[in-house]
Write a protein that holds these residues in place. Sequence first.
Motif, PDB file in Angstrom:
ATOM      1  N   GLY A  86       0.832  -1.199   0.000  1.00  0.00           N
ATOM      2  CA  GLY A  86       0.000   0.000   0.000  1.00  0.00           C
ATOM      3  C   GLY A  86       0.865   1.246   0.000  1.00  0.00           C
ATOM      4  N   GLY A  87       0.246   2.363   0.075  1.00  0.00           N
ATOM      5  CA  GLY A  87       0.987   3.626   0.072  1.00  0.00           C
ATOM      6  C   GLY A  87       0.821   4.338  -1.249  1.00  0.00           C
ATOM      7  N   ALA A  88       1.551   5.421  -1.367  1.00  0.00           N
ATOM      8  CA  ALA A  88       1.424   6.283  -2.547  1.00  0.00           C
ATOM      9  C   ALA A  88       2.045   5.631  -3.785  1.00  0.00           C
ATOM     10  N   ALA A  89       1.399   5.853  -4.922  1.00  0.00           N
ATOM     11  CA  ALA A  89       1.942   5.377  -6.199  1.00  0.00           C
ATOM     12  C   ALA A  89       3.172   6.210  -6.532  1.00  0.00           C
ATOM     13  N   ARG A  90       4.128   5.589  -7.246  1.00  0.00           N
ATOM     14  CA  ARG A  90       5.342   6.304  -7.626  1.00  0.00           C
ATOM     15  C   ARG A  90       5.628   6.077  -9.093  1.00  0.00           C
ATOM     16  N   THR A  91       6.528   6.884  -9.625  1.00  0.00           N
ATOM     17  CA  THR A  91       6.933   6.765 -11.015  1.00  0.00           C
ATOM     18  C   THR A  91       7.664   5.445 -11.219  1.00  0.00           C
ATOM     19  N   ALA A  92       7.392   4.776 -12.327  1.00  0.00           N
ATOM     20  CA  ALA A  92       8.050   3.508 -12.636  1.00  0.00           C
ATOM     21  C   ALA A  92       9.435   3.769 -13.202  1.00  0.00           C
ATOM     22  N   LEU A  93      10.405   2.978 -12.772  1.00  0.00           N
ATOM     23  CA  LEU A  93      11.761   3.056 -13.301  1.00  0.00           C
ATOM     24  C   LEU A  93      12.077   1.724 -13.963  1.00  0.00           C
ATOM     25  N   ILE A  94      12.475   1.782 -15.240  1.00  0.00           N
ATOM     26  CA  ILE A  94      12.742   0.579 -16.015  1.00  0.00           C
ATOM     27  C   ILE A  94      14.196   0.541 -16.418  1.00  0.00           C
ATOM     28  N   ALA A  95      14.791  -0.634 -16.379  1.00  0.00           N
ATOM     29  CA  ALA A  95      16.154  -0.843 -16.865  1.00  0.00           C
ATOM     30  C   ALA A  95      16.187  -2.186 -17.561  1.00  0.00           C
ATOM     31  N   GLY A  96      17.197  -2.399 -18.346  1.00  0.00           N
ATOM     32  CA  GLY A  96      17.334  -3.677 -19.034  1.00  0.00           C
ATOM     33  C   GLY A  96      18.766  -3.867 -19.469  1.00  0.00           C
ATOM     34  N   GLY A  97      19.065  -5.032 -19.954  1.00  0.00           N
ATOM     35  CA  GLY A  97      20.398  -5.309 -20.443  1.00  0.00           C
ATOM     36  C   GLY A  97      20.670  -4.582 -21.747  1.00  0.00           C
ATOM     37  N   GLU A  98      21.926  -4.349 -22.026  1.00  0.00           N
ATOM     38  CA  GLU A  98      22.315  -3.688 -23.268  1.00  0.00           C
ATOM     39  C   GLU A  98      22.075  -4.628 -24.439  1.00  0.00           C
ATOM     40  N   VAL A  99      21.531  -4.099 -25.495  1.00  0.00           N
ATOM     41  CA  VAL A  99      21.277  -4.858 -26.706  1.00  0.00           C
ATOM     42  C   VAL A  99      22.447  -4.644 -27.660  1.00  0.00           C
ATOM     43  N   ASP A 100      22.853  -5.691 -28.390  1.00  0.00           N
ATOM     44  CA  ASP A 100      23.961  -5.566 -29.336  1.00  0.00           C
ATOM     45  C   ASP A 100      23.749  -4.375 -30.259  1.00  0.00           C
ATOM     46  N   GLY A 101      24.785  -3.539 -30.395  1.00  0.00           N
ATOM     47  CA  GLY A 101      24.710  -2.389 -31.285  1.00  0.00           C
ATOM     48  C   GLY A 101      24.037  -1.171 -30.668  1.00  0.00           C
ATOM     49  N   GLU A 102      23.574  -1.294 -29.436  1.00  0.00           N
ATOM     50  CA  GLU A 102      22.898  -0.180 -28.774  1.00  0.00           C
ATOM     51  C   GLU A 102      23.913   0.812 -28.249  1.00  0.00           C
ATOM     52  N   ARG A 103      23.632   2.070 -28.350  1.00  0.00           N
ATOM     53  CA  ARG A 103      24.522   3.087 -27.813  1.00  0.00           C
ATOM     54  C   ARG A 103      23.802   3.928 -26.806  1.00  0.00           C
TER      55      ARG A 103
END
Length: 103
Positions: A86-103
């Motif tokens: 419970g409690g106040a909603a917060r902004t979602a933070l997303i992360a992920g692994g680096e994709v080949d060729g991604e900069r």
Amino acid sequence: MIELSDMISELRQQLTAALADGEGETLRFELGAVEVEAAVAVTREAGADAKVRLWVVDAGANGRYAQEQTQRITVTLTPKVVPAAGGAARTALIAGGEVDGER
């Protein structure tokens, strides 16, 4: 065809998976507004509990639904994370692994 609500539900599941993947990562991304555009066929059911339904239509299939109202809609969603305890909603933070060729 799938219902618009099913498409949004799948989007929620995908974003939830991305959120879980980002736990503990040093670099995260704030999830801002999400815009979804879809072609939908609008149908009305008959009967006592009649209702209007929105079905997501494949772009190439619009001709098949000529007898129905086909519209293009854009839905803007603002995702928030609600703590399980419970409690106040917060902004979602997303992360992920680096994709080949991604900069």
